[in-house]
Design a protein around this motif. Structure first.
Motif, mmCIF file in Angstrom:
data_model
loop_
_atom_site.group_PDB
_atom_site.id
_atom_site.type_symbol
_atom_site.label_atom_id
_atom_site.label_comp_id
_atom_site.label_asym_id
_atom_site.label_seq_id
_atom_site.Cartn_x
_atom_site.Cartn_y
_atom_site.Cartn_z
ATOM 1 N N PRO A 1 25.388 24.475 28.321
ATOM 2 C CA PRO A 1 25.373 23.343 29.000
ATOM 3 C C PRO A 1 25.042 23.824 30.430
ATOM 4 N N ILE A 2 24.079 23.252 31.212
ATOM 5 C CA ILE A 2 23.538 23.608 31.811
ATOM 6 C C ILE A 2 24.248 23.057 33.017
ATOM 7 N N PRO A 3 24.714 22.878 33.947
ATOM 8 C CA PRO A 3 24.778 22.194 35.634
ATOM 9 C C PRO A 3 23.891 21.424 36.187
ATOM 10 N N ASP A 4 24.066 20.397 36.940
ATOM 11 C CA ASP A 4 22.933 19.430 37.889
ATOM 12 C C ASP A 4 22.216 20.735 39.127
ATOM 13 N N GLY A 5 23.346 21.599 39.523
ATOM 14 C CA GLY A 5 23.297 22.177 41.179
ATOM 15 C C GLY A 5 21.602 22.921 40.563
ATOM 16 N N PRO A 6 21.529 24.330 39.633
ATOM 17 C CA PRO A 6 20.746 25.668 39.678
ATOM 18 C C PRO A 6 19.518 25.451 39.402
ATOM 19 N N ARG A 7 18.453 25.794 39.530
ATOM 20 C CA ARG A 7 16.912 25.564 38.985
ATOM 21 C C ARG A 7 17.015 25.388 37.545
ATOM 22 N N ARG A 8 17.158 24.708 36.913
ATOM 23 C CA ARG A 8 16.096 25.050 35.118
ATOM 24 C C ARG A 8 15.071 25.783 35.274
ATOM 25 N N ILE A 9 15.123 26.266 34.134
ATOM 26 C CA ILE A 9 13.710 26.514 33.379
ATOM 27 C C ILE A 9 13.770 26.782 31.663
ATOM 28 N N ASP A 10 13.496 25.624 31.388
ATOM 29 C CA ASP A 10 13.432 25.480 29.644
ATOM 30 C C ASP A 10 12.270 26.063 29.074
ATOM 31 N N LEU A 11 12.260 27.794 28.681
ATOM 32 C CA LEU A 11 11.533 28.470 27.829
ATOM 33 C C LEU A 11 11.940 27.542 25.869
ATOM 34 N N ALA A 12 12.616 27.091 26.144
ATOM 35 C CA ALA A 12 13.046 27.212 24.483
ATOM 36 C C ALA A 12 11.762 26.521 23.887
ATOM 37 N N VAL A 13 11.011 26.809 22.761
ATOM 38 C CA VAL A 13 10.237 25.755 21.724
ATOM 39 C C VAL A 13 10.574 25.390 20.395
ATOM 40 N N THR A 14 11.102 26.772 19.567
ATOM 41 C CA THR A 14 11.760 26.237 18.110
ATOM 42 C C THR A 14 13.005 26.702 18.722
ATOM 43 N N PRO A 15 14.659 26.656 17.536
ATOM 44 C CA PRO A 15 15.053 27.417 17.540
ATOM 45 C C PRO A 15 14.597 29.151 16.970
ATOM 46 N N GLY A 16 14.749 29.976 17.643
ATOM 47 C CA GLY A 16 14.555 31.094 18.141
ATOM 48 C C GLY A 16 13.883 31.865 18.836
ATOM 49 N N VAL A 17 12.592 31.124 19.578
ATOM 50 C CA VAL A 17 11.795 31.333 19.660
ATOM 51 C C VAL A 17 11.524 30.388 21.699
ATOM 52 N N PRO A 18 12.122 31.176 22.794
ATOM 53 C CA PRO A 18 12.074 32.806 22.702
ATOM 54 C C PRO A 18 13.222 33.466 22.467
ATOM 55 N N ARG A 19 13.470 35.017 22.194
ATOM 56 C CA ARG A 19 14.598 35.033 21.651
ATOM 57 C C ARG A 19 15.063 35.771 23.241
ATOM 58 N N LEU A 20 16.498 35.660 23.469
ATOM 59 C CA LEU A 20 17.084 35.881 24.720
ATOM 60 C C LEU A 20 16.712 37.439 25.003
ATOM 61 N N ALA A 21 16.613 38.795 23.972
ATOM 62 C CA ALA A 21 16.383 39.974 24.085
ATOM 63 C C ALA A 21 14.717 40.523 24.705
ATOM 64 N N ASP A 22 13.834 39.006 24.575
ATOM 65 C CA ASP A 22 12.726 38.927 24.921
ATOM 66 C C ASP A 22 12.542 38.654 26.249
ATOM 67 N N VAL A 23 13.342 37.781 26.050
ATOM 68 C CA VAL A 23 13.402 37.322 27.729
ATOM 69 C C VAL A 23 13.945 37.739 28.907
#
Length: 132
Positions: free
Chosen positions: A32-54
Motif C-alpha cells: 500500500p502506497i500512502p498519499d504523501g510520497p511521489r509515486r512512480i508506477d512501473l508495474a506492467v504485468t505480474p513479475g514485470v519489471p522484477r524488483l531485482a532489475d529495478v
C-alpha cells in the motif's frame, strides 16, 4: 541519450533530487502506497519489471548509505539468507525491520516505486548517502 543503466526519466530525476538521508522505497505490486510520497508506477504485468532489475538500475545512480527490508522477507529456514531479489546487489548489509515499520516509513519517503514483483514482502527502503 543517457549512458547509465537507468533510463526512466521520472525515476532518474527523483534520484537526482534526493538529499542526504532521503528515502526511496522500491515496492512489490501489493504494497500500500500512502498519499504523501511521489509515486512512480512501473508495474506492467505480474513479475514485470522484477524488483531485482529495478534495484540494479536505481543502484547505478543512487548513493545508498542505509537499506532496510522486512524481517518477513528473510528465509529463516535457510539460515537467514537474503531474498534472491536483494542478494548480491547491495554493498551494505540491509537492516531488518518489521513489515509494519516498513509500511510506516513509506509515508516519509520522497518516492515510492511500484514494480511488478509478486514475491511476498519484496520491498526495500533505500536511504540516500553522500558521495564525499
Amino acid at each position: 541519450m543517457k549512458r547509465t543503466l537507468l533510463l526512466h526519466p521520472e525515476l532518474s530525476q527523483s534520484i537526482a533530487r534526493l538529499g542526504h538521508g532521503d528515502m526511496v522505497v522500491l515496492a512489490d505490486a501489493g504494497l500500500p502506497i500512502p498519499d504523501g510520497p511521489r509515486r512512480i508506477d512501473l508495474a506492467v504485468t505480474p513479475g514485470v519489471p522484477r524488483l531485482a532489475d529495478v534495484l540494479r538500475a536505481v543502484l547505478s545512480e543512487m548513493q545508498v548509505e542505509r537499506a532496510m527490508i522486512a524481517r518477513e522477507a528473510i528465509d529463516a529456514g535457510a539460515g537467514h539468507v537474503l531474498p534472491a531479489w536483494c542478494a548480491g546487489q547491495l554493498t551494505i548489509a540491509p537492516e531488518m525491520i518489521s513489515h509494519e515499520e516498513l509500511k510506516r516509513l513509506c509515508a516519509r519517503a520522497k518516492v515510492v516505486v511500484r514494480t511488478g514483483e509478486c514475491t511476498p514482502y519484496a520491498n526495500i527502503v533505500l536511504c540516500a548517502g553522500v558521495t564525499f
